[in-house]
Design a protein around this motif. Sequence first.
Motif, PDB file in Angstrom:
ATOM      1  N   SER A   1       0.827  -1.215   0.000  1.00  0.00           N
ATOM      2  CA  SER A   1       0.000   0.000   0.000  1.00  0.00           C
ATOM      3  C   SER A   1       0.857   1.259   0.000  1.00  0.00           C
ATOM      4  CB  SER A   1      -0.925  -0.014   1.216  1.00  0.00           C
ATOM      5  OG  SER A   1      -0.179  -0.059   2.420  1.00  0.00           O
ATOM      6  N   GLN A   2       1.996   1.207   0.666  1.00  0.00           N
ATOM      7  CA  GLN A   2       2.891   2.369   0.668  1.00  0.00           C
ATOM      8  C   GLN A   2       3.427   2.643  -0.740  1.00  0.00           C
ATOM      9  OE1 GLN A   2       6.043   1.969   3.494  1.00  0.00           O
ATOM     10  NE2 GLN A   2       7.003   3.899   2.967  1.00  0.00           N
TER      11      GLN A   2
ATOM     12  N   ASP B   1       0.549   4.213  -2.680  1.00  0.00           N
ATOM     13  CA  ASP B   1       0.265   5.587  -2.253  1.00  0.00           C
ATOM     14  C   ASP B   1       1.295   6.572  -2.789  1.00  0.00           C
ATOM     15  OD1 ASP B   1      -2.024   4.972  -0.849  1.00  0.00           O
ATOM     16  OD2 ASP B   1      -0.965   4.545   1.008  1.00  0.00           O
ATOM     17  N   ARG B   2       2.564   6.143  -2.865  1.00  0.00           N
ATOM     18  CA  ARG B   2       3.628   7.074  -3.225  1.00  0.00           C
ATOM     19  C   ARG B   2       3.964   7.074  -4.705  1.00  0.00           C
ATOM     20  NH1 ARG B   2       7.983   5.993   1.715  1.00  0.00           N
ATOM     21  NH2 ARG B   2       6.611   6.639   3.435  1.00  0.00           N
ATOM     22  N   GLN B   3       3.714   5.962  -5.407  1.00  0.00           N
ATOM     23  CA  GLN B   3       4.153   5.858  -6.794  1.00  0.00           C
ATOM     24  C   GLN B   3       2.988   5.936  -7.777  1.00  0.00           C
ATOM     25  OE1 GLN B   3       7.362   5.925  -7.490  1.00  0.00           O
ATOM     26  NE2 GLN B   3       7.956   5.846  -5.332  1.00  0.00           N
TER      27      GLN B   3
ATOM     28  N   LYS C   1      -0.592   6.056  -7.228  1.00  0.00           N
ATOM     29  CA  LYS C   1      -1.595   7.064  -6.852  1.00  0.00           C
ATOM     30  C   LYS C   1      -2.872   6.969  -7.695  1.00  0.00           C
ATOM     31  CE  LYS C   1       2.003  10.291  -5.392  1.00  0.00           C
ATOM     32  NZ  LYS C   1       2.580  11.645  -5.531  1.00  0.00           N
TER      33      LYS C   1
ATOM     34  N   LYS D   1      -6.657   6.073  -7.790  1.00  0.00           N
ATOM     35  CA  LYS D   1      -7.641   6.041  -6.716  1.00  0.00           C
ATOM     36  C   LYS D   1      -8.272   4.670  -6.542  1.00  0.00           C
ATOM     37  CE  LYS D   1     -12.027   8.089  -5.245  1.00  0.00           C
ATOM     38  NZ  LYS D   1     -13.065   9.093  -5.514  1.00  0.00           N
TER      39      LYS D   1
ATOM     40  N   VAL E   1      -5.693   2.019  -5.393  1.00  0.00           N
ATOM     41  CA  VAL E   1      -5.199   2.255  -4.037  1.00  0.00           C
ATOM     42  C   VAL E   1      -6.248   1.888  -3.003  1.00  0.00           C
ATOM     43  CG1 VAL E   1      -4.477   4.058  -2.434  1.00  0.00           C
ATOM     44  CG2 VAL E   1      -3.532   4.009  -4.738  1.00  0.00           C
TER      45      VAL E   1
ATOM     46  N   ALA F   1      -5.760   7.229   3.175  1.00  0.00           N
ATOM     47  CA  ALA F   1      -5.958   7.094   1.726  1.00  0.00           C
ATOM     48  C   ALA F   1      -7.347   7.604   1.312  1.00  0.00           C
ATOM     49  CB  ALA F   1      -5.781   5.630   1.310  1.00  0.00           C
TER      50      ALA F   1
ATOM     51  N   ARG G   1      -7.193  11.260   1.430  1.00  0.00           N
ATOM     52  CA  ARG G   1      -6.359  11.778   0.350  1.00  0.00           C
ATOM     53  C   ARG G   1      -7.101  11.794  -0.986  1.00  0.00           C
ATOM     54  NH1 ARG G   1      -2.610   8.311   1.038  1.00  0.00           N
ATOM     55  NH2 ARG G   1      -1.541   9.481   2.671  1.00  0.00           N
ATOM     56  N   HIS G   2      -7.950  10.800  -1.209  1.00  0.00           N
ATOM     57  CA  HIS G   2      -8.664  10.703  -2.486  1.00  0.00           C
ATOM     58  C   HIS G   2     -10.091  11.247  -2.412  1.00  0.00           C
ATOM     59  CE1 HIS G   2      -5.505   8.442  -4.540  1.00  0.00           C
ATOM     60  NE2 HIS G   2      -5.350   7.754  -3.428  1.00  0.00           N
TER      61      HIS G   2
END
Length: 926
Positions: free
Chosen positions: A351-352, A355-357, A359, A361, A364, A388, A391-392
């Motif tokens: 998941s990390q 989230d970082r690469q 992205k 929606k 994720v 998450a 963020r989305h």
Amino acid sequence: MATAAAASASEAEAEPKAGPEAEGEEDEAKAARARRKVLSRAVAAATYKTMGPEWDQQEEGVSESDGDEEYAMASSADSSPGEYEWGYDEEEKNQLEIERLEEQLSINVYDYNCHVDLIRLLRLEGELTKVRMARQKMSEIFPLTEELWLEWLHDEISMAMDGLDREHVYDLFERAVKDYICPNIWLEYGQYSVGGIGQKGGLEKVRSVFERALSSVGLHMTKGLAIWEAYREFESAIVEAARLEKVHSLFRRQLAIPLYDMEATFAEYEEWSEDPIPESVIQSYNKALQQLEKYKPYEESLLQAEAPRLAEYQAYIDFEMKIGDPARIQLIFERALVENCLVPDLWIRYSQYLDRQLKVKDLVLSVHSRAVRNCPWTVALWSRYLLAMERHGVEHRVISDSSKELEELRSAFARALEYLKQEVEERFNESGDPSCLIMQNWARIEARLCNNMQKARELWDSIMTRGNAKFANMWLEYYNLERAHGDAQHCRKALHRAVQCTSDYPEHVCEVLLTMERTEGTLEDWDLAVQKTETRLARVNEQRIKAAEKEAALAQQEEEKVEQRKRARAEKKALKKKKKTRGADKRRADDDEKEWGDDEEEQPSKRRRVENSIPPAGDAELGSEADLSRSSAPAAVEPPSEPKEVRVGARRRDVPKVPHDSSKDGVTVFVSNLPYGLGEPAATLRPLFEACGDVVEVRPIFSNRGDFRGYCYVEFREEAAALQALQLDRQSVEGRPMFVSPCVDKSKNPDFKVFRYSTALEKHKLFVSGLPFSCTKEELEEICKAHGTVKDIRLVTNRAGKPKGLAYVEYENESQASQAVLKMDGMTIRENVIKVAISNPPQRKVPEKPEARKGPGSTLLPRQVYGARGKGRTQLSLLPRALQRPSTATTQAENGPATPLAGATPATTEAPQMSNADFAKLLLRK
């Protein structure tokens, strides 16, 4: 098929129903059981039928042989009493077990094994409706494995009769492919969709399913080939003008991806294609082959290892992360999670990365949702999921008083508190939530989201009655809640209670109360607050003074007890010393009586010892002092011949001693732990160190007798050569490891350490003990490399180079080291059970500093005062006090120092040898 089986079963049971009326009910029950039994067998037979593109043709009817067999099975069950009774008993057991499992699930719906067992028994009994409901409940709580999904899909496919049933199966396939990445499920999905090609939009449906399958598992190196081949076969079977170009496209896409058995695919393409293969396709194929060679070691390690193969997947993931292809990284994570779905760290890493690469929606949020379904006990996964969604931009859900969710939430809070009370506090006599964080969160939700301050105040009253009323931070937390969602009256009431109850930081609470009354209260409120705070603080100060006095009294009592213990030890020690002195005087008196009247002749043994003692050659340097001290002894007779070792020692003694030049420490190394029997140390060591650079001098150190002391100094012309010489550390010299270290004056640099290995915790390094002394480095490496990539192995030896049965094994990362500990700890090697642990050496004791040897007058006492091992018993003087003489060679004259004897060294003058008779004469003369 299930319908035909049910019809045959009903016909088979028609005759038993015509029995006597007295046994009518029993016959009906037996008939129902027999129908369920036949139905379950029919479903089991249908489940294992092979399905392909011609599935619709196979589904249209049931062969007569199958119907006859089912009818025969039913009739044989009726005609054979023994077999019928056995089936009856087995069915009764299954029914009882089903009831027990259902009751267990009503108590704990999260029991995974109960769900699996219940589905198995219901399927065995032919309860298809109950099986479907049980599977539905389990899939809502847990993600299902590939085996459970395939079993469910096969059962539903066998019962699908019309278009609605087919749509239901499609929905099941869509749910199945979302839990885990399963190539077999995608293959079944594609083949089943081929059966509906005759319906409206069937062709587009088939192609859509296969394209999604290729996007999901087409890169799978071992199982992706089956999806590509099934898709090509489908396109080849369609009679269309554009099919050739579609098949060409599939071949070219497949050959550009590194897959197993690529050569056979390329040969098939050459045979199928009428035109020569384009050069661009050949180049893509060759590039894919090169990539395949890079991936093969990781795939082969997965094939050779046993599940769950976490370490192998971790290494594969690291390799893919270095390459950086997002599709392949996502695939290897999904493959690893199929076998390690209960490893939270793997979900967090996946998941990390998303989230970082990536992205994306939908992707994720889907992975986060699956993560909390697989590991709902991990707080980190839930927090990441919430972040998450925030963020989305996922919509927030508002809790209302009338909602069902609020009641469920309150019930969950209540169950949590009841569990802590029963399972933790009553069983372990400890509070599971000492700060009442659960109740605080409950109160915040009631106040903030439900506007129910009455419930929040009740919860805070309960929190304070659990021993938290004496803490200022708890009252201030309640005060802040009242400030945000309550009124001024309750805020004032909470602070007044806090002033009276707080015992840790009452000043802080009083200051908050005064600040509130100063800004918001009336003059009467202010006066009342000042009066209460002053009274409370005065009482607190009195309590603190009393506590300080009590603590001081206790400390004084403890000091008095310590002094008493010291005095008692001193008295006991003095008494013990006095007893020893009396015993020594008594033994001395006994010795004097024995020696009284002895013959004045020396004992022969002593005389022979004095006569035969020959001074060593090195004593010639003492000069006249040695001549004076041995003037009474006869001249030593030179032996006829000397051994070779004696001649070498004499030659070494003649070599002048050169003091070490500390200014050359930068170009000098210190070599130690050399064999003491090394004949010519300089000649032996020079060839070894000349490989590092130009050697100026090899200076071995000898004792006064000419014996080699096992260490030397090697001086180079350049500092770089000295640094390179440090690499020779631990090299064997005549079977003994040679220690090479920098030449550093430790008196000027006391903190300098020569030990080059880390003494801290190293999670990627293992400490192995209990090894056989005959175990070699190669044998240990062969054992350790089965659990990961071994970077280094060091066998621990003593100073003589003999193994100690210990070793340090360094792996590439921490996960491999942890896997090796689990697999190797307790392993037997040549009848030796070894112990394996993460390397964490114990802390070494700090050496005693020079200040510790200071005397009472703060003067530094030399080590020689007490000897090499301290002041021991063997260093007590055994000479009677009456016979002791001053140690100084010069005697103090009446008006100044006396002149020393000619040719004698004052510091080393020796007393003449005396016999027991001489001692007796001296005592009589006195």
